[in-house]
Design a protein around this motif. Structure first.
Motif, short mmCIF file in Angstrom:
data_model
loop_
_atom_site.label_atom_id
_atom_site.label_comp_id
_atom_site.label_asym_id
_atom_site.label_seq_id
_atom_site.Cartn_x
_atom_site.Cartn_y
_atom_site.Cartn_z
N UNK A 79 -5.35 19.65 -6.69
CA UNK A 79 -6.20 18.77 -5.88
C UNK A 79 -5.93 17.29 -6.14
N UNK A 80 -4.67 16.97 -6.37
CA UNK A 80 -4.28 15.57 -6.53
C UNK A 80 -3.42 15.13 -5.35
N UNK A 81 -2.77 13.95 -5.44
CA UNK A 81 -2.28 13.26 -4.26
C UNK A 81 -0.77 13.03 -4.26
N UNK A 82 -0.28 12.73 -3.06
CA UNK A 82 1.10 12.30 -2.85
C UNK A 82 1.08 10.79 -2.58
N UNK A 83 2.06 10.09 -3.17
CA UNK A 83 2.11 8.63 -3.10
C UNK A 83 3.46 8.16 -2.56
N UNK A 84 3.44 6.94 -2.04
CA UNK A 84 4.67 6.26 -1.60
C UNK A 84 4.60 4.81 -2.07
N UNK A 85 5.73 4.32 -2.61
CA UNK A 85 5.84 2.91 -2.97
C UNK A 85 6.84 2.25 -2.03
N UNK A 86 6.48 1.10 -1.47
CA UNK A 86 7.35 0.34 -0.58
C UNK A 86 7.58 -1.03 -1.21
N UNK A 132 0.98 3.38 -1.82
CA UNK A 132 0.14 4.05 -0.83
C UNK A 132 -0.16 5.48 -1.30
N UNK A 133 -1.29 6.02 -0.84
CA UNK A 133 -1.61 7.44 -1.01
C UNK A 133 -1.67 8.08 0.38
N UNK A 134 -1.32 9.37 0.44
CA UNK A 134 -1.18 10.04 1.74
C UNK A 134 -2.46 10.74 2.17
N UNK A 135 -2.81 10.57 3.46
CA UNK A 135 -3.86 11.35 4.09
C UNK A 135 -3.22 12.17 5.22
N UNK A 166 -0.56 6.55 5.62
CA UNK A 166 -0.42 6.04 4.26
C UNK A 166 -1.50 4.99 4.02
N UNK A 167 -2.32 5.23 3.00
CA UNK A 167 -3.47 4.38 2.69
C UNK A 167 -3.09 3.41 1.59
N UNK A 168 -3.15 2.10 1.84
CA UNK A 168 -2.71 1.13 0.83
C UNK A 168 -3.67 1.09 -0.36
N UNK A 223 -7.51 -5.62 -1.73
CA UNK A 223 -8.25 -5.99 -0.52
C UNK A 223 -8.30 -4.89 0.53
N UNK A 224 -7.73 -3.72 0.23
CA UNK A 224 -7.79 -2.61 1.18
C UNK A 224 -9.25 -2.20 1.39
N UNK A 225 -9.60 -1.85 2.63
CA UNK A 225 -10.97 -1.45 2.93
C UNK A 225 -11.13 0.07 2.80
#
Length: 711
Positions: free
Chosen positions: A373-380, A413-416, A425-427, A431-433
């Motif tokens: 139940x953890x997450x996938x991430x992306x770095x740009x 970012x984390x993936x939804x 991709x959620x930053x 300042x991300x909301x």
């Protein structure tokens, strides 16, 4: 991740919609096809909600055909490969790297010096770096992760570790510390087609849990990582529990810290991130904190105990664990100090794989948190790729300085994953909301510009932004032509029955408080079993505006299962996919290789862990043939079993030489293998006769006719 060091506790207790429920809602409107793989299993068509046709997603790929017969399952103390192939044991644990280490013997007593100058224990992710004019097809540097230790094998001559549950002897702890980390070793091909390592090569070295390492990126120099060892917060000691890996376009190695929390302990009040990441509360995995250091090294072992001490400044010991949980960059060609790239997030990293590299565009790296139940991430990266930074003859640029250019500044970012076959991709920026309307920094109780705090609390940040909890995200790999990303989701032993309610928190704490995570998720169409033991592979393609289109590529299962969604047979049934590598074979064509880390189910009763190969069809390309293992109806490519490992092992780590005439895999934690006491150069397919001191090893596989592996 080896099942031997899995942490089965759930650390994510958020209320985010689990991936399985997303898929169930998505499929409630769509037909499930019986048989076939990928889109043959799930009819996620119609351009993934983009209004396009399937043809818009198809690639003009030259068809490949796997030219070997799928081998049968096996339960032997040997590596099994197809007819016409040879397999050789290469650099098993304890192989000397230089003259300071004694030659291996079955009763060799390990010491700190012996282990520091020998190949480390329990091989996992790896990558090759060329040393010859043929781009490394005959001579290369192998960078190899050594994930964890088997104390029974390590201390076999003395009958096991001394006082394993009491105060540990200092030299035993030093030896165990030196068995972890990374091995760099020069490898050469011999005239007979086999392989050997070069003893005393100037490139050979070990990076262990005691090796000085730099910190870089947002966390470096912050109050979060000031310690007695590094008052200014710019250094730490060691890298630990290195599982999967990656590489960079400028020619360096990326190694990933996964189950590092287990070597620490906190018996008192914990930081919220201590709890979220699962630091033990009674004793470290090996009790390293109990050993006594001396002189200037008085904190050599006590650093593993991060329990707050009366009158202690936070930087004394409290922050030690916060210097772990990162992607680590290593220049295999030099002795330069490795660097922890904190901008890529802090959690239990499984791997870190680069996306397609295009001039003038930012670089992308994909990584997953290997826990249930953890997450996938992306770095740009903030910097855009400059081809002048690529490795080339005569370019002696500072590779780690180039690494700082691309890896120290950027957006994580984390993936939804959404119901319509799309995702976002959620930053993870201050300042991300969040969905509640707060800034992420405010939701975490941080200062408005505290990027370092966001990284320290990466998991909490992903919780708050609404990322999708997944079934143990492990390895990733990317088709560099199409950009399609593949990710293994190994299993989820904590998934509950279909008619149960999701569990959101342990104590009623609201998600807005952070540090809670997602506890359980009900079984559903994507994860149809309570105790999802078979796992699956997903893939996606990036879209504009931080969106992506996704699908299930294949479900793991046994051939006789009533829920055999991907039409597997005894020739290709598998469970718990883990290692993964997209093997490019030319413009627009390739083979996807994947490996398993499986136990205690019907597939394990049929075969040991294995290596399989498939030629994928295009993303979104429907296969209506219904023919069991067919991926792409157009080219009739099959999913086939290529190799099976010895009893008790996990098959992991994979790459091939650039000319594709040799494939390399790792055999981790075998129960009674390899057969010969020395093992160097030994036939890996030779079954063990009697009992041996088991040794993890790299295995080289090649065709007897010298052709390309798999074709």
């Amino acid at each position: 991740m080896s099942r031997d060091v899995e942490d089965h506790r759930i650390h994510n207790n958020s209320q985010n919609l689990p991936f399985g429920e997303v898929v169930e809602r998505h499929l409630s409107r769509r037909q499930i096809l019986q048989g076939g793989l990928g889109l043959a299993a799930l009819s996620m068509m119609g351009g993934f909600g983009l209004g396009g046709s399937n043809g818009a997603w198809a690639q003009n790929k030259t068809p490949l055909a796997l030219a070997f017969e799928s081998i049968k399952g096996s339960h032997t103390d040997a590596v099994v490969v197809p007819p016409g192939y040879r397999a050789q044991v290469l650099i098993p644990w304890g192989t000397p790297l230089n003259a300071r280490a004694s030659a291996w013997q079955k009763d060799l007593a390990m010491t700190p010096e012996q282990q520091a100058n020998s190949v480390g224990m329990h091989h996992d992710g790896m990558h090759a770096f060329p040393l010859d004019a043929e781009s490394g097809s005959r001579r290369f540097l192998l960078a190899l992760n050594n994930e964890y230790i088997d104390q029974d094998a390590l201390w076999a001559p003395q009958g096991g570790p001394t006082q394993p549950d009491g105060v540990r002897p200092a030299d035993e702890v030093r030896t165990e510390i030196n068995a972890h980390g990374v091995t760099i070793v020069e490898i050469r091909r011999q005239d007979d087609g086999g392989w050997t390592h070069v003893v005393d090569s100037p490139y050979n070295r070990r990076i262990t849990t005691a090796t000085p390492i730099m910190l870089a990126g947002p966390v470096a120099g912050s109050d979060y990582v000031r310690t007695r060892y590094s008052i200014d917060g710019t250094r730490t000691r060691g890298t630990n529990n290195n599982c999967a890996n990656g590489y960079t376009p400028w020619g360096t190695y990326l190694t990933c810290e996964e189950n590092w929390p287990e070597v620490f302990v906190n018996t008192g009040e914990r930081f919220s991130d201590d709890a979220r990441l699962g630091l033990p509360t009674d004793r470290g995995r090996y009790g390293w904190e109990t050993a006594a250091g001396d002189g200037e090294q008085e904190d050599e072992f006590s650093r593993f105990d991060v329990t707050p001490r009366v009158g202690e400044a936070s930087e004394d010991y409290r922050n030690e664990a916060r210097t772990f949980g990162y992607v680590v960059e290593i220049d295999p060609y030099t002795q330069a100090m490795a660097v922890k790239r904190t901008a890529l997030g802090r959690f239990r990293h499984e791997g870190c794989w680069p996306g397609p590299v295009r001039a003038g565009e930012p670089l992308t790296f994909y990584t997953g948190h290997d826990s249930r139940n953890e997450y996938i991430y992306k770095f740009v990266s903030a910097a855009k790729w400059d081809p002048a930074d690529a490795p080339r003859p005569g370019n002696e640029a500072d590779r780690l300085a180039i690494g700082g250019k691309y890896l120290d500044e950027g957006t994580l970012y984390a993936a939804r994953f959404d119901e319509d076959g799309r995702g976002e991709w959620l930053p993870l920026t201050p300042d991300a909301k969040t969905p509640s309307g707060q800034t992420l920094a405010a939701a975490l109780g941080l200062a408005a510009d505290d990027t370092a705090g966001i990284i320290i609390h990466t998991c909490d940040a992903a919780d708050l932004m609404g990322a999708t909890p997944m079934d143990r995200p492990e390895w990733s790999s990317v088709d560099p032509v199409s950009g399609e990303v593949y990710f293994t989701l190994t299993n989820n032993s904590k998934r509950t029955a279909a008619d149960t309610e999701a569990s959101f928190t342990n104590d009623g704490t609201a998600i807005d408080a952070g540090g809670v995570g997602y506890a359980t998720a009900p079984a559903n169409v994507a994860n149809p079993r309570a105790n999802n033991e078979n796992g699956h592979i997903i893939r996606w393609r990036e879209q504009p505006d931080n969106r992506f289109a996704w699908e299930i590529f294949v479900f793991g299962s046994d051939a006789g299962a009533g829920d055999n969604r991907s039409g597997l047979t005894e020739d290709n049934q598998f469970a718990s996919p883990d290692g993964l590598w997209y093997d490019t074979r030319g413009e627009g064509q390739g083979i996807l290789w994947f490996q398993t880390d499986n136990s205690d189910n019907a597939v394990a009763e049929y075969t040991n862990d294995q290596l399989l190969a498939v030629v994928p069809g295009a993303l979104g390309q429907q296969n209506a043939s219904g023919a069991g293992s067919v991926i792409d109806a157009a080219n009739q490519s099959h999913l086939k079993r290529f190799a099976v490992g010895p009893n008790g092992c996990e098959v992991t780590g994979i790459f091939a030489t650039p000319d594709r005439t040799a494939l390399f895999i790792n055999i981790q934690h075998p129960g009674n293998w390899p057969a010969d006491g020395d093992a160097l150069g030994q036939d890996a397919t030779r079954a063990t006769n009697g009992q041996v001191r088991p040794r993890a090893a790299t295995v080289a596989i090649w065709k007897e006719d010298g052709g390309q592996v798999g074709l």
